[in-house]
Write an enzyme that holds these catalytic residues in place. Structure first.
Site, PDB file in Angstrom:
ATOM      1  N   ASN A  76       0.854  -1.190   0.000  1.00 27.72           N
ATOM      2  CA  ASN A  76       0.000   0.000   0.000  1.00 27.72           C
ATOM      3  C   ASN A  76       0.886   1.235   0.000  1.00 27.72           C
ATOM      4  OD1 ASN A  76       0.479   0.949   2.838  1.00 27.72           O
ATOM      5  ND2 ASN A  76      -0.218  -1.121   3.241  1.00 27.72           N
ATOM      6  N   LYS A  93       8.896 -16.937 -10.772  1.00 31.72           N
ATOM      7  CA  LYS A  93       8.074 -15.863 -11.319  1.00 31.72           C
ATOM      8  C   LYS A  93       6.857 -16.413 -12.076  1.00 31.72           C
ATOM      9  CE  LYS A  93       8.304 -11.911 -14.326  1.00 31.72           C
ATOM     10  NZ  LYS A  93       8.719 -11.590 -15.653  1.00 31.72           N
ATOM     11  N   LYS A 152     -13.516   0.451  15.944  1.00 31.83           N
ATOM     12  CA  LYS A 152     -12.142  -0.084  16.011  1.00 31.83           C
ATOM     13  C   LYS A 152     -11.555   0.124  17.406  1.00 31.83           C
ATOM     14  CE  LYS A 152     -10.950   0.116  11.357  1.00 31.83           C
ATOM     15  NZ  LYS A 152     -10.482   0.835  10.205  1.00 31.83           N
ATOM     16  N   PHE A 166      -4.509   3.463  14.757  1.00 35.89           N
ATOM     17  CA  PHE A 166      -4.818   4.398  13.672  1.00 35.89           C
ATOM     18  C   PHE A 166      -5.907   3.799  12.810  1.00 35.89           C
ATOM     19  CE2 PHE A 166      -1.455   7.642  13.847  1.00 35.89           C
ATOM     20  CZ  PHE A 166      -0.718   7.115  14.882  1.00 35.89           C
ATOM     21  N   ASP A 198      -3.771  -6.586   5.552  1.00 32.10           N
ATOM     22  CA  ASP A 198      -4.799  -7.410   6.194  1.00 32.10           C
ATOM     23  C   ASP A 198      -4.801  -8.833   5.636  1.00 32.10           C
ATOM     24  OD1 ASP A 198      -5.823  -5.476   7.952  1.00 32.10           O
ATOM     25  OD2 ASP A 198      -6.966  -4.542   6.341  1.00 32.10           O
ATOM     26  N   LYS A 252     -10.434  -3.230  19.428  1.00 33.88           N
ATOM     27  CA  LYS A 252      -9.010  -3.523  19.612  1.00 33.88           C
ATOM     28  C   LYS A 252      -8.491  -3.049  20.976  1.00 33.88           C
ATOM     29  CE  LYS A 252      -8.258  -3.310  14.633  1.00 33.88           C
ATOM     30  NZ  LYS A 252      -7.235  -3.405  13.590  1.00 33.88           N
TER      31      LYS A 252
END
Ligand code: CTP
Length: 392
Positions: free
Chosen positions: A207, A286, A334, A320, A276, A338
């Site tokens: 990401n 490959k 969240k 976060f 995730d 958590k």
């Protein structure tokens, strides 16, 4: 003991405001030493600053009228904070390049204290990619940019480039100076950056996290006196000085490193954008393209923050959340799920916030309250997060 602020004044028309800034800082009980560029002396007299500060105003590196110390080094040592206000495009370019061709740039380069830059210039000069790149270079080194405001400029244009308000400048300086050393004796554990999950030996899932928020937290925690461990995914940032860095690549490696460090930590910030999902069986060689579709089978990674929430002994935990919709409701969920003590909710739809920016606009969610912070540098956000978690 009085704290010393070194104020660098360069040749923007806003230089006249530096006299008021000096006076305000003196009234707050700071000692102020002023260094001017030679061109700035055509806009405002060094004598104005000397009369206010009761110190010599420095202009030339090789001026030896007062004493025979190496003045730029002794001033650099004396500084608890260094601010260039106003900072012209030229000064910003020199500081980004590390030039040292006069008293101001030489002292800035030699100083090892928290540093600030308050740009003031014409909008086109500010928006020029060269100036923007220089500001980003400085910000990536931990120099705090006090962004200019919009308004009518001396040249007659209206737009960005007006020196930030003196209130904003003083707030940035005093927050830094008054929060120094307030984390002495604390162990701070921070995760930063993305993770990479291999698809085959040459491809991965990741990401766009730049790691800047986590690195800003590490830098500020260190400046505030904490012992800092930074578990970092692959990023292109230079680690802050005197911070222990554990480099990792995958979510599993990140989980292992963080779990190992967790028991010793007092304050924990999970700023990393952990994948995730991962491929339990990446291809050994490959993958060649064949049909029009490729199906990858992914499994969930371990949720590290949730594990930390379940294994808390004395730690204070900050998570976060990045959201594109229902920011506060999703973030609150969240927070509960958590077992966080603080959750930083980041609205990805807001300009200047989130991935790849030097600024961030976040809301802080704690058990008692939700507090929205204004758009500001990631270093300024970092300091507030550290103070908020410590205060809990
Ligand atoms: N996190 C983690 N371990 C993971 C994934 C995320 O510790 N495997 C942490 C992140 O570091 C961050 C917080 O959890 O502090 C983000 O929560 P998460 O539920 O992953 O948010 P999103 O990825 O936005 O999830 P969702 O798809 O539920 O919105």
């Amino acid at each position: 003991m009085k704290k010393t602020i070194v104020l660098g004044v360069s040749s923007s028309i806003a230089a006249y405001k530096s006299a008021q800034l000096t006076s305000d800082l003196l009234k707050l009980g700071y000692d102020v030493e002023v260094i001017m560029t030679r061109h700035a002396t055509q806009l405002i007299q060094p004598l104005t600053f000397s009369a206010l500060t009761h110190h010599k105003t420095y202009v030339d590196t090789f001026d030896r009228q007062v004493n025979y110390d190496i003045e730029h080094i002794s001033l650099a040592h004396k500084a608890d904070a260094f601010i260039a206000a106003p900072a012209t495009a030229n000064l910003i370019a020199k500081l980004a390049a590390g030039l040292a061709d006069d008293m101001l740039t030489t002292t800035f380069l030699a100083a090892d204290c928290p540093k600030f830059i308050a740009p003031a210039m014409n909008t086109a000069m500010l928006n020029n990619p060269a100036t923007q790149a220089n500001l980003q270079t400085l910000a990536a080194r931990g120099i705090q940019i006090i962004h200019s405001a919009s308004g009518r400029l001396a040249c007659g244009d209206t737009g960005a480039g007006k020196l930030a308000s003196l209130t904003d400048i003083i707030a940035a300086l005093s927050t830094q100076l008054e929060s120094q050393a307030s984390l002495a004796g604390r162990r701070v554990l921070i995760s930063a950056g993305p993770t990479r999950e291999a698809i085959d030996p040459v491809r991965f899932i990741s990401n766009p996290s730049s790691g800047r928020m986590g690195y800003a937290l590490a830098r500020q925690a260190r400046l505030m006196g904490a012992e800092v461990t930074l578990v970092s995914g692959p990023v292109e940032l230079t680690p802050p000085p005197a911070v222990r860095v554990i480099p990792v690549v995958t979510a599993a490696e990140m989980a292992q490193a963080l779990k190992q460090e967790y028991a010793r930590a007092d304050l924990v910030f999970m700023a990393a954008a952990v994948a995730d999902y991962y491929l339990p069986q990446p291809a050994g060689s490959k993958i060649k393209k064949a049909e029009s579709m490729l199906t990858l089978t992914l499994s969930r990674t371990e949720d590290i923050l949730a594990w930390m929430g379940d294994h808390k002994t004395h730690q204070k935990l900050c998570g976060f959340a990045m959201e594109t919709e229902n920011l506060l409701a999703n973030a609150r969920q969240k927070f509960e799920r958590k077992h966080c003590d603080l959750l930083v909710a980041n609205d990805l739809t807001e300009a200047g916030a989130g991935f790849g920016h030097d600024t961030n606009a976040v809301s802080l969610i704690s058990r008692q309250s939700v507090r929205k912070l204004p758009l500001q540098s990631k270093d300024a956000v970092a300091r507030q997060l550290l103070l908020a978690l410590e205060a809990l």
